[in-house]
Motif scaffolding. Sequence first.
Motif, PDB file in Angstrom:
ATOM      1  N   ASP A  29       0.850  -1.185   0.000  1.00 40.51           N
ATOM      2  CA  ASP A  29       0.000   0.000   0.000  1.00 40.51           C
ATOM      3  C   ASP A  29       0.887   1.236   0.000  1.00 40.51           C
ATOM      4  O   ASP A  29       2.076   1.158   0.267  1.00 40.51           O
ATOM      5  CB  ASP A  29      -0.918   0.000   1.224  1.00 40.51           C
ATOM      6  N   GLY A  30       0.279   2.375  -0.295  1.00 42.92           N
ATOM      7  CA  GLY A  30       1.062   3.603  -0.305  1.00 42.92           C
ATOM      8  C   GLY A  30       0.363   4.699  -1.078  1.00 42.92           C
ATOM      9  O   GLY A  30      -0.742   4.515  -1.600  1.00 42.92           O
ATOM     10  N   PRO A  31       0.996   5.865  -1.189  1.00 45.54           N
ATOM     11  CA  PRO A  31       0.364   7.013  -1.838  1.00 45.54           C
ATOM     12  C   PRO A  31       0.103   6.831  -3.324  1.00 45.54           C
ATOM     13  O   PRO A  31      -0.706   7.556  -3.898  1.00 45.54           O
ATOM     14  CB  PRO A  31       1.368   8.146  -1.591  1.00 45.54           C
ATOM     15  N   ARG A  42      -8.421   2.254 -16.313  1.00 50.11           N
ATOM     16  CA  ARG A  42      -8.471   2.907 -17.627  1.00 50.11           C
ATOM     17  C   ARG A  42      -8.027   1.961 -18.727  1.00 50.11           C
ATOM     18  O   ARG A  42      -8.613   1.932 -19.814  1.00 50.11           O
ATOM     19  CB  ARG A  42      -7.574   4.150 -17.615  1.00 50.11           C
ATOM     20  N   ARG A  43      -7.009   1.174 -18.441  1.00 50.98           N
ATOM     21  CA  ARG A  43      -6.495   0.237 -19.431  1.00 50.98           C
ATOM     22  C   ARG A  43      -7.317  -1.060 -19.491  1.00 50.98           C
ATOM     23  O   ARG A  43      -7.085  -1.873 -20.374  1.00 50.98           O
ATOM     24  CB  ARG A  43      -5.036  -0.125 -19.116  1.00 50.98           C
ATOM     25  N   LYS A  44      -8.240  -1.235 -18.531  1.00 52.14           N
ATOM     26  CA  LYS A  44      -9.054  -2.446 -18.438  1.00 52.14           C
ATOM     27  C   LYS A  44      -8.165  -3.686 -18.295  1.00 52.14           C
ATOM     28  O   LYS A  44      -8.254  -4.645 -19.076  1.00 52.14           O
ATOM     29  CB  LYS A  44      -9.983  -2.578 -19.651  1.00 52.14           C
ATOM     30  N   LEU A  45      -7.343  -3.635 -17.273  1.00 46.96           N
ATOM     31  CA  LEU A  45      -6.423  -4.735 -17.003  1.00 46.96           C
ATOM     32  C   LEU A  45      -6.928  -5.570 -15.829  1.00 46.96           C
ATOM     33  O   LEU A  45      -7.643  -5.080 -14.959  1.00 46.96           O
ATOM     34  CB  LEU A  45      -5.024  -4.194 -16.671  1.00 46.96           C
ATOM     35  N   ASN A  46      -6.532  -6.826 -15.831  1.00 48.27           N
ATOM     36  CA  ASN A  46      -6.882  -7.718 -14.726  1.00 48.27           C
ATOM     37  C   ASN A  46      -5.863  -7.547 -13.609  1.00 48.27           C
ATOM     38  O   ASN A  46      -4.858  -8.256 -13.534  1.00 48.27           O
ATOM     39  CB  ASN A  46      -6.905  -9.170 -15.207  1.00 48.27           C
ATOM     40  N   VAL A  47      -6.116  -6.566 -12.741  1.00 52.04           N
ATOM     41  CA  VAL A  47      -5.209  -6.263 -11.644  1.00 52.04           C
ATOM     42  C   VAL A  47      -5.970  -6.327 -10.327  1.00 52.04           C
ATOM     43  O   VAL A  47      -7.063  -5.771 -10.206  1.00 52.04           O
ATOM     44  CB  VAL A  47      -4.573  -4.861 -11.805  1.00 52.04           C
ATOM     45  N   VAL A  48      -5.378  -7.011  -9.361  1.00 55.32           N
ATOM     46  CA  VAL A  48      -5.963  -7.118  -8.027  1.00 55.32           C
ATOM     47  C   VAL A  48      -5.027  -6.429  -7.044  1.00 55.32           C
ATOM     48  O   VAL A  48      -3.834  -6.758  -6.971  1.00 55.32           O
ATOM     49  CB  VAL A  48      -6.152  -8.591  -7.616  1.00 55.32           C
ATOM     50  N   PHE A  49      -5.545  -5.472  -6.310  1.00 58.17           N
ATOM     51  CA  PHE A  49      -4.763  -4.756  -5.307  1.00 58.17           C
ATOM     52  C   PHE A  49      -5.044  -5.377  -3.936  1.00 58.17           C
ATOM     53  O   PHE A  49      -6.152  -5.275  -3.413  1.00 58.17           O
ATOM     54  CB  PHE A  49      -5.112  -3.267  -5.324  1.00 58.17           C
ATOM     55  N   LEU A  50      -4.033  -6.009  -3.368  1.00 56.94           N
ATOM     56  CA  LEU A  50      -4.201  -6.747  -2.118  1.00 56.94           C
ATOM     57  C   LEU A  50      -3.986  -5.889  -0.874  1.00 56.94           C
ATOM     58  O   LEU A  50      -4.356  -6.303   0.229  1.00 56.94           O
ATOM     59  CB  LEU A  50      -3.222  -7.928  -2.082  1.00 56.94           C
ATOM     60  N   GLY A  51      -3.393  -4.714  -1.048  1.00 61.93           N
ATOM     61  CA  GLY A  51      -3.064  -3.919   0.124  1.00 61.93           C
ATOM     62  C   GLY A  51      -1.899  -4.530   0.875  1.00 61.93           C
ATOM     63  O   GLY A  51      -1.175  -5.389   0.363  1.00 61.93           O
ATOM     64  N   ASN A  52      -1.721  -4.100   2.106  1.00 62.14           N
ATOM     65  CA  ASN A  52      -0.627  -4.646   2.916  1.00 62.14           C
ATOM     66  C   ASN A  52      -0.911  -6.106   3.277  1.00 62.14           C
ATOM     67  O   ASN A  52      -1.991  -6.435   3.760  1.00 62.14           O
ATOM     68  CB  ASN A  52      -0.457  -3.830   4.195  1.00 62.14           C
ATOM     69  N   HIS A  55       3.505 -10.400   6.826  1.00 58.52           N
ATOM     70  CA  HIS A  55       4.691 -11.143   6.382  1.00 58.52           C
ATOM     71  C   HIS A  55       4.492 -12.642   6.446  1.00 58.52           C
ATOM     72  O   HIS A  55       4.972 -13.381   5.571  1.00 58.52           O
ATOM     73  CB  HIS A  55       5.909 -10.725   7.215  1.00 58.52           C
ATOM     74  N   HIS A  56       3.768 -13.122   7.441  1.00 61.33           N
ATOM     75  CA  HIS A  56       3.598 -14.574   7.566  1.00 61.33           C
ATOM     76  C   HIS A  56       2.652 -15.142   6.503  1.00 61.33           C
ATOM     77  O   HIS A  56       2.567 -16.361   6.334  1.00 61.33           O
ATOM     78  CB  HIS A  56       3.083 -14.940   8.967  1.00 61.33           C
ATOM     79  N   ASP A  57       1.930 -14.258   5.783  1.00 60.12           N
ATOM     80  CA  ASP A  57       1.046 -14.723   4.710  1.00 60.12           C
ATOM     81  C   ASP A  57       1.722 -14.690   3.336  1.00 60.12           C
ATOM     82  O   ASP A  57       1.164 -15.200   2.355  1.00 60.12           O
ATOM     83  CB  ASP A  57      -0.224 -13.860   4.649  1.00 60.12           C
ATOM     84  N   LEU A  58       2.902 -14.094   3.269  1.00 60.53           N
ATOM     85  CA  LEU A  58       3.577 -13.962   1.970  1.00 60.53           C
ATOM     86  C   LEU A  58       3.933 -15.308   1.336  1.00 60.53           C
ATOM     87  O   LEU A  58       3.792 -15.469   0.117  1.00 60.53           O
ATOM     88  CB  LEU A  58       4.831 -13.098   2.114  1.00 60.53           C
ATOM     89  N   PRO A  59       4.410 -16.314   2.098  1.00 55.39           N
ATOM     90  CA  PRO A  59       4.726 -17.596   1.453  1.00 55.39           C
ATOM     91  C   PRO A  59       3.549 -18.183   0.692  1.00 55.39           C
ATOM     92  O   PRO A  59       3.720 -18.733  -0.406  1.00 55.39           O
ATOM     93  CB  PRO A  59       5.152 -18.477   2.633  1.00 55.39           C
ATOM     94  N   LYS A  60       2.343 -18.091   1.264  1.00 55.39           N
ATOM     95  CA  LYS A  60       1.165 -18.614   0.566  1.00 55.39           C
ATOM     96  C   LYS A  60       0.928 -17.856  -0.735  1.00 55.39           C
ATOM     97  O   LYS A  60       0.549 -18.459  -1.756  1.00 55.39           O
ATOM     98  CB  LYS A  60      -0.062 -18.515   1.481  1.00 55.39           C
ATOM     99  N   LEU A  61       1.141 -16.559  -0.699  1.00 55.96           N
ATOM    100  CA  LEU A  61       0.950 -15.743  -1.899  1.00 55.96           C
ATOM    101  C   LEU A  61       1.974 -16.097  -2.970  1.00 55.96           C
ATOM    102  O   LEU A  61       1.631 -16.240  -4.153  1.00 55.96           O
ATOM    103  CB  LEU A  61       1.055 -14.260  -1.527  1.00 55.96           C
ATOM    104  N   TYR A  62       3.232 -16.255  -2.561  1.00 52.85           N
ATOM    105  CA  TYR A  62       4.278 -16.623  -3.516  1.00 52.85           C
ATOM    106  C   TYR A  62       3.999 -17.996  -4.141  1.00 52.85           C
ATOM    107  O   TYR A  62       4.168 -18.182  -5.354  1.00 52.85           O
ATOM    108  CB  TYR A  62       5.649 -16.654  -2.823  1.00 52.85           C
ATOM    109  N   ARG A  63       3.559 -18.937  -3.323  1.00 51.01           N
ATOM    110  CA  ARG A  63       3.330 -20.295  -3.822  1.00 51.01           C
ATOM    111  C   ARG A  63       2.113 -20.372  -4.750  1.00 51.01           C
ATOM    112  O   ARG A  63       2.025 -21.259  -5.591  1.00 51.01           O
ATOM    113  CB  ARG A  63       3.158 -21.261  -2.653  1.00 51.01           C
TER     114      ARG A  63
END
Length: 219
Positions: A29-31, A42-52, A55-63
């Motif tokens: 997250d950020g400004p 605007r570009r109609k892209l498939n983008v998901v913003f997860l926010g912050n 740290h302990h959930d990052l391995p699941k996201l990477y995998r």
Amino acid sequence: TERIFPALKPRDGGSGTGTVDAVLAIAGDGPSRAALELEAKRRKLNVVFLGNVPHHDLPKLYRAADCFVTMSLSETFGLTCLEAMMCGCPGVVPYCPVFNEIWDERIPKTWRYSINEKSFECTGLDKSIAAAQDGGREWLERNPVKMTWKMAADELLTHYEQCISMNSKKRQMLKDFVALADRCLRVALCALVATWVLQKYYYKPLRRFFRTYGLDIMP
């Protein structure tokens, strides 16, 4: 982050010629988030913003990801790339001095791409993503990235020591110059004090002494 948008394939009716048909998940997250969300919309892209993401959930996201992409050109070590690849997620990284030193011999060249430092235009990003998605996890299974915090700290310390040794000659020259300037300043200061003392306490007596004997050698 927005430098990856041109490589993504837009949904129907979207603008752009990107060929990477994937869903981009952005963690953090950020400004800049509001501007990124508007640009992705605007570009109609498939983008998901997860926010912050904790740290302990990052391995699941990477995998869960097919690959990890970093757009950074200024890193001290690139811990996010290390985290991703240690979780078995192939990392797509740009050519830049720090990543060249760390990853050049550790990952396939096909996972690398170029960023123009002036225009920030990416070259070969779509091909690098495709290469990482095509058998990248299997490659990491055969060639796992092994690193601990201690190993990362030791390697980073080695880079710092190399930088310090490269400047050792200049630092020695500067040290010698400062020492010489210090000596010169001390001599000049002592001469100035001595001159003042002579003029203050000895000039008139010496002048009278010489004139007593007919030696007018002092103005």
